[in-house]
Design a protein around this motif. Structure first.
Motif, PDB file in Angstrom:
ATOM      1  N   GLY A  91     -16.671   0.328 -32.531  1.00  0.00           N
ATOM      2  CA  GLY A  91     -17.802   0.660 -33.378  1.00  0.00           C
ATOM      3  C   GLY A  91     -17.937  -0.336 -34.511  1.00  0.00           C
ATOM      4  O   GLY A  91     -17.074  -1.186 -34.709  1.00  0.00           O
ATOM      5  N   GLY A  92     -19.034  -0.232 -35.241  1.00  0.00           N
ATOM      6  CA  GLY A  92     -19.264  -1.141 -36.356  1.00  0.00           C
ATOM      7  C   GLY A  92     -20.744  -1.347 -36.606  1.00  0.00           C
ATOM      8  O   GLY A  92     -21.598  -0.674 -36.008  1.00  0.00           O
ATOM      9  N   THR A  93     -21.041  -2.262 -37.487  1.00  0.00           N
ATOM     10  CA  THR A  93     -22.418  -2.556 -37.884  1.00  0.00           C
ATOM     11  C   THR A  93     -22.868  -3.874 -37.241  1.00  0.00           C
ATOM     12  O   THR A  93     -22.176  -4.894 -37.393  1.00  0.00           O
ATOM     13  CB  THR A  93     -22.521  -2.690 -39.416  1.00  0.00           C
ATOM     14  N   PRO A  94     -23.989  -3.890 -36.524  1.00  0.00           N
ATOM     15  CA  PRO A  94     -24.473  -5.151 -35.944  1.00  0.00           C
ATOM     16  C   PRO A  94     -24.681  -6.202 -37.032  1.00  0.00           C
ATOM     17  O   PRO A  94     -25.375  -5.955 -38.026  1.00  0.00           O
ATOM     18  CB  PRO A  94     -25.796  -4.749 -35.288  1.00  0.00           C
ATOM     19  N   THR A  95     -24.082  -7.371 -36.847  1.00  0.00           N
ATOM     20  CA  THR A  95     -24.081  -8.411 -37.869  1.00  0.00           C
ATOM     21  C   THR A  95     -24.391  -9.754 -37.229  1.00  0.00           C
ATOM     22  O   THR A  95     -23.855 -10.090 -36.172  1.00  0.00           O
ATOM     23  CB  THR A  95     -22.714  -8.470 -38.581  1.00  0.00           C
ATOM     24  N   VAL A  96     -25.251 -10.516 -37.884  1.00  0.00           N
ATOM     25  CA  VAL A  96     -25.702 -11.805 -37.365  1.00  0.00           C
ATOM     26  C   VAL A  96     -25.199 -12.916 -38.273  1.00  0.00           C
ATOM     27  O   VAL A  96     -25.435 -12.894 -39.486  1.00  0.00           O
ATOM     28  CB  VAL A  96     -27.246 -11.869 -37.298  1.00  0.00           C
ATOM     29  N   LEU A  97     -24.518 -13.883 -37.685  1.00  0.00           N
ATOM     30  CA  LEU A  97     -24.154 -15.100 -38.395  1.00  0.00           C
ATOM     31  C   LEU A  97     -25.070 -16.195 -37.879  1.00  0.00           C
ATOM     32  O   LEU A  97     -24.927 -16.664 -36.750  1.00  0.00           O
ATOM     33  CB  LEU A  97     -22.681 -15.467 -38.161  1.00  0.00           C
ATOM     34  N   ARG A  98     -26.058 -16.554 -38.700  1.00  0.00           N
ATOM     35  CA  ARG A  98     -27.044 -17.539 -38.279  1.00  0.00           C
ATOM     36  C   ARG A  98     -26.413 -18.923 -38.176  1.00  0.00           C
ATOM     37  O   ARG A  98     -25.365 -19.201 -38.780  1.00  0.00           O
ATOM     38  CB  ARG A  98     -28.212 -17.587 -39.272  1.00  0.00           C
ATOM     39  N   SER A  99     -27.045 -19.806 -37.429  1.00  0.00           N
ATOM     40  CA  SER A  99     -26.525 -21.160 -37.254  1.00  0.00           C
ATOM     41  C   SER A  99     -26.515 -21.928 -38.569  1.00  0.00           C
ATOM     42  O   SER A  99     -25.796 -22.924 -38.701  1.00  0.00           O
ATOM     43  CB  SER A  99     -27.358 -21.908 -36.203  1.00  0.00           C
ATOM     44  N   ASP A 100     -27.296 -21.472 -39.570  1.00  0.00           N
ATOM     45  CA  ASP A 100     -27.268 -22.129 -40.884  1.00  0.00           C
ATOM     46  C   ASP A 100     -26.196 -21.541 -41.802  1.00  0.00           C
ATOM     47  O   ASP A 100     -26.093 -21.914 -42.977  1.00  0.00           O
ATOM     48  CB  ASP A 100     -28.641 -22.041 -41.556  1.00  0.00           C
ATOM     49  N   GLY A 101     -25.399 -20.575 -41.287  1.00  0.00           N
ATOM     50  CA  GLY A 101     -24.299 -20.018 -42.060  1.00  0.00           C
ATOM     51  C   GLY A 101     -24.611 -18.738 -42.799  1.00  0.00           C
ATOM     52  O   GLY A 101     -23.715 -18.129 -43.378  1.00  0.00           O
ATOM     53  N   THR A 102     -25.860 -18.303 -42.815  1.00  0.00           N
ATOM     54  CA  THR A 102     -26.209 -17.056 -43.504  1.00  0.00           C
ATOM     55  C   THR A 102     -25.800 -15.853 -42.654  1.00  0.00           C
ATOM     56  O   THR A 102     -25.820 -15.891 -41.425  1.00  0.00           O
ATOM     57  CB  THR A 102     -27.712 -16.996 -43.808  1.00  0.00           C
ATOM     58  N   LEU A 103     -25.442 -14.763 -43.343  1.00  0.00           N
ATOM     59  CA  LEU A 103     -24.937 -13.562 -42.692  1.00  0.00           C
ATOM     60  C   LEU A 103     -25.819 -12.382 -43.064  1.00  0.00           C
ATOM     61  O   LEU A 103     -26.167 -12.207 -44.234  1.00  0.00           O
ATOM     62  CB  LEU A 103     -23.497 -13.304 -43.165  1.00  0.00           C
ATOM     63  N   ARG A 104     -26.202 -11.573 -42.082  1.00  0.00           N
ATOM     64  CA  ARG A 104     -26.992 -10.385 -42.367  1.00  0.00           C
ATOM     65  C   ARG A 104     -26.641  -9.294 -41.373  1.00  0.00           C
ATOM     66  O   ARG A 104     -26.216  -9.576 -40.239  1.00  0.00           O
ATOM     67  CB  ARG A 104     -28.497 -10.672 -42.327  1.00  0.00           C
ATOM     68  N   SER A 105     -26.820  -8.046 -41.799  1.00  0.00           N
ATOM     69  CA  SER A 105     -26.493  -6.897 -40.957  1.00  0.00           C
ATOM     70  C   SER A 105     -27.673  -5.930 -40.922  1.00  0.00           C
ATOM     71  O   SER A 105     -28.574  -5.996 -41.767  1.00  0.00           O
ATOM     72  CB  SER A 105     -25.256  -6.164 -41.500  1.00  0.00           C
ATOM     73  N   PHE A 106     -27.649  -5.019 -39.953  1.00  0.00           N
ATOM     74  CA  PHE A 106     -28.653  -3.958 -39.886  1.00  0.00           C
ATOM     75  C   PHE A 106     -28.027  -2.753 -39.189  1.00  0.00           C
ATOM     76  O   PHE A 106     -27.048  -2.887 -38.440  1.00  0.00           O
ATOM     77  CB  PHE A 106     -29.922  -4.416 -39.171  1.00  0.00           C
ATOM     78  N   PRO A 107     -28.539  -1.549 -39.417  1.00  0.00           N
ATOM     79  CA  PRO A 107     -27.964  -0.353 -38.794  1.00  0.00           C
ATOM     80  C   PRO A 107     -28.109  -0.380 -37.275  1.00  0.00           C
ATOM     81  O   PRO A 107     -29.052  -0.974 -36.735  1.00  0.00           O
ATOM     82  CB  PRO A 107     -28.793   0.788 -39.401  1.00  0.00           C
ATOM     83  N   VAL A 108     -27.186   0.293 -36.593  1.00  0.00           N
ATOM     84  CA  VAL A 108     -27.244   0.365 -35.129  1.00  0.00           C
ATOM     85  C   VAL A 108     -28.582   0.953 -34.673  1.00  0.00           C
ATOM     86  O   VAL A 108     -29.143   0.526 -33.659  1.00  0.00           O
ATOM     87  CB  VAL A 108     -26.068   1.200 -34.584  1.00  0.00           C
ATOM     88  N   ARG A 109     -29.103   1.910 -35.438  1.00  0.00           N
ATOM     89  CA  ARG A 109     -30.360   2.556 -35.025  1.00  0.00           C
ATOM     90  C   ARG A 109     -31.530   1.579 -35.003  1.00  0.00           C
ATOM     91  O   ARG A 109     -32.567   1.846 -34.371  1.00  0.00           O
ATOM     92  CB  ARG A 109     -30.680   3.729 -35.948  1.00  0.00           C
ATOM     93  N   ASP A 110     -31.404   0.437 -35.687  1.00  0.00           N
ATOM     94  CA  ASP A 110     -32.489  -0.546 -35.721  1.00  0.00           C
ATOM     95  C   ASP A 110     -32.309  -1.655 -34.684  1.00  0.00           C
ATOM     96  O   ASP A 110     -33.010  -2.668 -34.729  1.00  0.00           O
ATOM     97  CB  ASP A 110     -32.567  -1.182 -37.119  1.00  0.00           C
TER      98      ASP A 110
END
Length: 443
Positions: A227-246
């Motif tokens: 389990g956990g929170t979906p998280t994106v590490l962009r190719s430019d190094g920025t990191l962002r997350s969003f809820p599983v429901r989204d």
């Protein structure tokens, strides 16, 4: 290369991957115009036949999607249905689920490292041929896989398509006495896992880079598995997350003519999920022993923000994850206290639930809609290999183009290179066969 003119390289059946797929490479005047991973297994229609079933059935039914990663489907299904019903399971049951998942990671990663991927680095055509020249290493891999299978058998009831998992937990939970012999086997397996990392670290890795965004689950206090929170590490190094429901607001799927698997984009961009993504997003939360193994293997310390984007080195990251899975399994067993009941009651409730876990090959998402009687009115499964197809095809195009620019490979050499590139991602092709659009044209 230009003297060869235009040609099309077609590999009708890929070797040493789970499932059946093909490769098509189009070259014109020294330029690779198209690299295509053709997934041609029949669509599985799991989403369609889940509709109208009882809410208790997805864990057993979806486990049949894959014989290598059934636990991933069971855990994602449980998480989604329990979310729809507003139920949180006992923390001790969650620990047992994580322990079962460790078993799947151990057996699946070990299968890939030793029997599917290592022959590429050692110049062998198959695992059988590898066993003739590297018998001790293959025997070590089989011992490791057996340790993972032992975990699956004790907690799941059997090694393939476990039958002990149910909504809310398990039909039966083990005693501390039953876990004791398993701990002894895992302690021996830990030595084999560490030796596997040292062995794989000695392979020769071609230079390559994945430029896709990296997508994995993340947790605040542990390396994300169940389990956990979906998280994106962009190719430019920025990191962002969003809820599983989204999830489906960000990950969109489209049909392509050459595949029974849907291609996916993350916020309109190509993305990659799996071991490289997990190591980059959550590697700082690996156990101290695992981080030390990664440093000694030349991967650097993920706790210092180091990441690996070379797909050929994914075999090394998977070997490191085996160390973690064994180490984590031992930690859970050492702290284990049986729950008062094997499962938490999950009464049916009308609603929509979302669940995501980290299958060995990457993030797996389930969504279910239930009516008040607990009947499924809708189901959505998004497997990791389907998400990775775009990144795999981009890898194929880049590597084939570099090989053609640097030399004059014949079709056999290009075939070997491209099959290696596909195996870097350990695709589970049967999981990805998802849906098929039918268009009837009548004249």
């Amino acid at each position: 290369m230009t003297h060869r003119g235009s040609r099309v390289l077609h590999v009708g059946s890929l070797a040493r991957v789970e499932g059946e797929g093909a490769l098509r490479l189009s070259v014109h005047g020294g330029t690779v115009r198209e690299a295509r991973l053709d997934i041609y297994e029949p669509p599985r229609f799991f989403e369609a036949f889940l509709r109208g079933r009882a809410y208790t059935e997805p864990p057993d039914l979806t486990a049949r999607v894959c014989g290598i990663c059934p636990v991933a489907y069971q855990m994602s299904a449980c998480a989604a249905v329990e979310d729809a019903c507003g139920v949180t399971v006992d923390p001790r049951i969650r620990d047992l689920r994580r322990l079962l998942y460790c078993g799947e990671w151990i057996e699946s990663h070990t299968l890939h490292v030793y029997l599917l991927h290592a022959p590429d680095f050692l110049g062998r055509a198959s695992a059988i041929e590898l066993a003739r020249t590297h018998r001790a290493e293959v025997e070590r891999g089989l011992r490791l896989k057996k340790a993972g299978n032992s975990l699956m058998e004790l907690l799941g009831g059997r090694a393939v398509h476990p039958v002990n998992v149910r909504l809310g937990g398990f039909h039966r939970t083990p005693t501390r006495a039953e876990l004791r012999p398993l701990a002894e086997e895992l302690r021996r397996a830990l030595d084999d896992a560490l030796e596997t990392v040292r062995w794989v670290a000695g392979f020769e890795f071609p230079e390559a880079r994945v430029d896709a965004d990296l997508f994995a689950l993340a947790s605040d206090d542990t390396y994300a598995i169940e389990g956990g929170t979906p998280t994106v590490l962009r190719s430019d190094g920025t990191l962002r997350s969003f809820p599983v429901r989204d999830f489906t607001d960000h990950v969109t799927e489209t049909q392509v003519p050459h595949s029974t698997a849907l291609h996916a984009r993350l916020d309109g961009r190509r993305h990659l999920t799996g071991a490289l993504a997990r190591f980059a997003v959550g590697g700082r939360l690996l156990s101290p022993l695992t981080r030390e193994a990664a440093r000694a293997a030349g991967l650097g310390d993920p706790g210092e923000g180091v990441m690996c984007r070379n797909p050929f080195r994914s075999i090394l990251v998977r070997a490191v994850e085996v160390v973690y899975a064994v180490d984590e399994a031992l930690r859970i067993i050492d702290a284990y206290e049986p729950p008062p009941r094997p499962y938490t009651e999950v009464p049916p409730t009308a609603g929509v639930g979302h669940g995501a876990t980290e299958a060995p090959r990457g993030l797996l998402y389930h969504r279910y809609a239930l009516d008040a009687d607990g009947i499924l009115t809708d189901a959505r499964l998004v497997p990791p290999t389907a998400q990775n197809q775009g990144a795999i095809e981009d890898d194929l195009l880049r590597l084939a183009q570099a090989a053609i620019t640097d030399g004059d490979p014949d079709d056999a050499e290009l075939t070997v290179l491209c099959e290696r590139a596909i195996r870097n991602h350990d695709p589970c092709i049967s999981c990805s066969t998802h849906f098929l659009d039918l268009t009837v044209v009548r004249t």
